[in-house]
Each structure stands twice: as structure tokens, then as C-alpha cells.
Design an enzyme around this catalytic site. Structure first.
Site, short mmCIF file in Angstrom:
data_model
loop_
_atom_site.label_atom_id
_atom_site.label_comp_id
_atom_site.label_asym_id
_atom_site.label_seq_id
_atom_site.Cartn_x
_atom_site.Cartn_y
_atom_site.Cartn_z
N LEU A 60 0.69 -1.14 -0.03
CA LEU A 60 -0.02 0.03 0.05
C LEU A 60 0.78 1.20 0.14
CD1 LEU A 60 -2.91 1.18 0.38
CD2 LEU A 60 -2.73 1.21 2.78
N GLY A 105 2.74 7.63 2.70
CA GLY A 105 2.01 6.42 3.48
C GLY A 105 0.69 6.73 3.77
N SER A 106 0.41 7.72 4.85
CA SER A 106 -0.87 8.01 5.57
C SER A 106 -1.79 8.50 4.49
CB SER A 106 -0.58 8.82 6.45
OG SER A 106 0.09 8.60 7.60
N ARG A 138 20.24 -8.09 40.18
CA ARG A 138 21.38 -6.99 40.21
C ARG A 138 21.53 -6.53 41.46
NH1 ARG A 138 25.13 -4.01 39.85
NH2 ARG A 138 25.63 -2.53 37.99
N GLU A 147 0.53 0.83 9.66
CA GLU A 147 -0.68 0.64 9.72
C GLU A 147 -1.47 1.90 10.58
OE1 GLU A 147 -2.52 -3.02 10.46
OE2 GLU A 147 -0.79 -4.12 10.29
N GLN A 167 16.37 1.15 30.57
CA GLN A 167 17.00 2.04 31.62
C GLN A 167 17.34 1.08 33.02
OE1 GLN A 167 17.80 5.06 31.04
NE2 GLN A 167 18.27 5.62 32.97
#
Length: 380
Positions: free
Chosen positions: A124, A130-131, A264, A360, A333
């Protein structure tokens, strides 16, 4: 209100989770770094019968239910992004044929898609847009009983590997929303050239170029000028499943963060005992839970025959993909420098989680869609 999955869906969830853990997990480290389709992963999905869930029962499938699609995508995405991609594209590429294809096209493609004999994709997006779907430039001109297609499609998943694809082109440039028509093409047809594209996030993706590609009218999906309806009908079903894909990645990121924070140690204590880390974990858990709830609400509404789930599916995609980005980022993080080591699961997730906020329908497009639906609901 019952939030529990039906027994059959619980069984499906357990079966796919077990398959992902036992079969896909050993393949995932290499498969998720592959720029080409891994046929061994596709064959594993086919043997497990997973492709059957994107095809109606009358064509050898298990029936297309959005709750089932979401369950499968969530469980695959927890373990192997590549497997999820193969499953999603099998649905996007074949579902337009199930919706609007002629009986001949359905017989030719759907049973083989259900069995995994052939792989599908969806073309598409174009190099210049794209949009803005109606702004596409790929055209098809009819002469007699054949169309000649000229143009390009870009960012097509599995472009160099899929056996067939649903293609959207402009056939009537002056007719606005009725200017597009859909076709099904084989990748090996004369006039079709597939070229790979390398992306920052590893993904088998490429460009399809059409130069003098002649396509029989019998390969048209639906009526001439109904291509937008075909595209939106397909995306309306599968948009919610993108949210499920995001939920799967977010859940794995949360699980990894919990496990790492427990083992940890810093300043003599496990990370999990620090309030700053506990706050992060709490926010991440909330994000995952909210994303999962809105995803399965939208899926249930679609399966229940709601007249429209445009707003709810857009909410699900927006909320889940944005939440997954936050959760994966916070998980990395917590891992610190180890989270950036190539080969670690969290580093792989960090590269993969960005794309769903774009394809999408970008997050911005989802917000526009939600706002427009709200305005229609409260119109004076």
C-alpha cells in the site's frame, strides 16, 4: 462484565505460548536479526496450524476472529518478532481476498495461505507517501481484459520473499475515494521487481517496482474503484492486532526488568529494593495492563458484530504502541549498560518497538481518527 477469555481461547493462548517457548525461542536470536524471511520459522508456524487463523473455515482455515488473532500475536511477540511478522503479513495479504476476492481467487490463494504453502504480503505505502492513501501514484490502465501497472511501493514487508501480495493502485484518478482498485499479484510475474531495503530495526522489507506489468482483470479484488474499501476493511480488522503485538513486547520487557532488578545488586542491595526502581516497575505494569485491556475490548467488540470499531481499534493501537515504547525504554534503563549490549533481548526489543507507532497508521493518524469519531458521536 466478564473479562475472562473463553475456554477455547485460553487453550489457544496456552498452545501458542508453549509453541513459542519450545520451538521459536531457540530460533529467535538469529531470526529476529534476519533481513530475509526465515523459511524455517514460516514452516514451524505452518506445522502448528497458526496460519489457519487468518483464513475463513470454508477455505481450510480456522476462521478469522480478532480475539484469536490478538492472542496469537501477543504470544508470538513475547518471544519472536520475526514469527509475528510472518503471521501478520499472512493475514494482511490474504484477508482482502477473503473479504472481496472472486471465488476463483479465493480457491487459488486462501487454502495455500492457510497451510503455509505460500506467503503473503500487503503493498500500500509508496516512496512519496504512506498516510495519504489517496495521494498514491502507482497506476493501472485497462486495455481489453488486461491492466498495465506502473509505479512503486515502498516499505513492503517480505517484499523479496512473499509469494503473492495484495496491491493497491490508482485506476480512476479523478474519482476521489473511488479512485483506487485492489489486485492480487505473484511476486514472480513479469514486470515486477523486488528490491530489499535495510532499516535500522531489522525487518525483511523492501520496494516493489512495476514497469509495464500486465495483470488480467480476473486478478482484481472487488469492484473497480473499491480499493479504499478493501484496504480500510482489512486494516479495520488487523489494526487491533498491532496493539496485541505491542502488548506482547511490553510484557516481555516488564518480565525482563523484574528478573534483572531482583538479581542485580547496587550499594549492597538488589535494585528491586530501591523505591525509584519500584516506581518504574509499577508504572510499567500499569501500562501493560491498560494496553491489554483496551486491545481485547476492541477485539471483542469487532467479533461481537459492533457496527463500527474504528474509534476503539485506533485507541487500542495508539495506547498500546505508545505504552510499549515507554515500557521497553524503562526496562532498558533498569538494565543500564547491559541493556545496550548487542545480542541481549532487551536491546533487540528496543530496536523493534519503534516501528509499530508508524505502520498501519501513525500515532498522529490514530489521534485524528479518534477525534473525528468523537466529533461524529457528539455532532449537534
Amino acid at each position: 462484565m466478564d473479562f475472562a477469555l473463553a475456554p477455547a481461547d485460553l487453550e489457544l493462548k496456552e498452545r501458542v505460548a508453549r509453541f513459542a517457548r519450545d520451538v521459536l525461542a531457540p530460533l529467535a536470536p538469529e531470526a529476529d536479526e534476519s533481513h530475509q524471511v526465515r523459511r524455517d520459522v514460516a514452516q514451524a508456524l505452518a506445522r502448528q496450524g497458526i496460519f489457519r487463523y487468518v483464513v475463513p473455515t470454508e477455505h481450510g482455515g480456522a476462521g478469522v476472529r480478532v480475539v484469536a488473532l490478538c492472542i496469537i500475536r501477543e504470544e508470538l511477540s513475547k518471544v519472536c518478532d520475526h514469527a509475528d511478522l510472518l503471521f501478520a503479513m499472512q493475514g494482511l495479504g490474504s484477508f482482502p481476498i477473503a473479504l472481496h476476492g472472486s471465488p476463483d481467487l479465493q480457491r487459488q490463494y486462501l487454502p495455500r495461505a492457510a497451510s503455509g504453502e505460500v506467503l503473503a504480503t500487503f503493498a500500500l505505502t509508496e516512496p512519496e507517501g504512506g498516510s495519504d492513501v489517496l495521494g498514491m501514484r502507482t497506476t493501472a490502465v485497462l486495455a481489453g481484459s488486461e491492466w498495465t501497472i506502473t509505479g512503486s511501493k515502498r516499505y513492503v514487508s517480505e517484499a523479496t520473499d512473499a509469494d503473492f501480495f495484495t496491491l493497491f493502485v490508482k485506476t480512476d484518478p479523478d474519482k476521489g475515494s473511488r479512485s483506487l482498485t485492489a489486485f492480487v499479484l505473484d511476486r514472480t510475474m513479469p514486470g515486477v521487481k523486488a528490491t530489499p531495503i535495510r532499516m535500522g530495526a531489522v525487518h525483511p522489507i523492501g520496494q516493489l517496482d512495476f514497469q509495464g506489468c500486465r495483470v488480467p482483470d480476473a486478478r482484481r479484488i472487488g469492484e473497480r474503484g473499491h480499493g479504499l474499501r478493501v484496504a480500510l476493511g482489512t486494516l479495520d480488522t488487523f489494526r487491533t492486532t498491532v496493539a496485541a503485538h505491542a502488548v506482547g513486547m511490553a510484557q516481555t520487557a516488564l518480565d525482563l526488568a523484574l528478573a534483572y532488578a531482583r538479581q542485580r545488586r547496587a550499594f549492597g542491595n538488589p535494585l528491586v529494593e530501591f523505591q525509584a526502581i519500584q516506581f518504574k516497575l509499577a508504572d510499567m505494569a500499569c501500562d501493560v495492563d491498560i494496553a491489554r485491556l483496551v486491545t481485547y475490548r476492541a477485539a471483542w467488540l469487532k467479533d461481537s458484530g459492533a457496527p463500527s470499531v474504528v474509534k476503539e481499534s485506533s485507541m487500542a493501537k495508539l495506547i498500546a504502541t505508545e505504552a510499549a515504547q515507554r515500557v521497553v525504554d524503562e526496562s532498558l534503563q533498569i538494565h543500564g549498560a547491559r541493556g545496550l549490549e548487542q545480542g541481549s533481548v532487551i536491546e533487540r526489543l528496543y530496536r523493534s518497538v519503534r516501528a509499530p507507532r508508524i505502520y498501519e497508521g501513525t500515532s498522529e493518524v490514530q489521534r485524528l481518527t479518534i477525534a473525528r469519531q468523537l466529533l461524529r458521536e457528539v455532532a449537534p
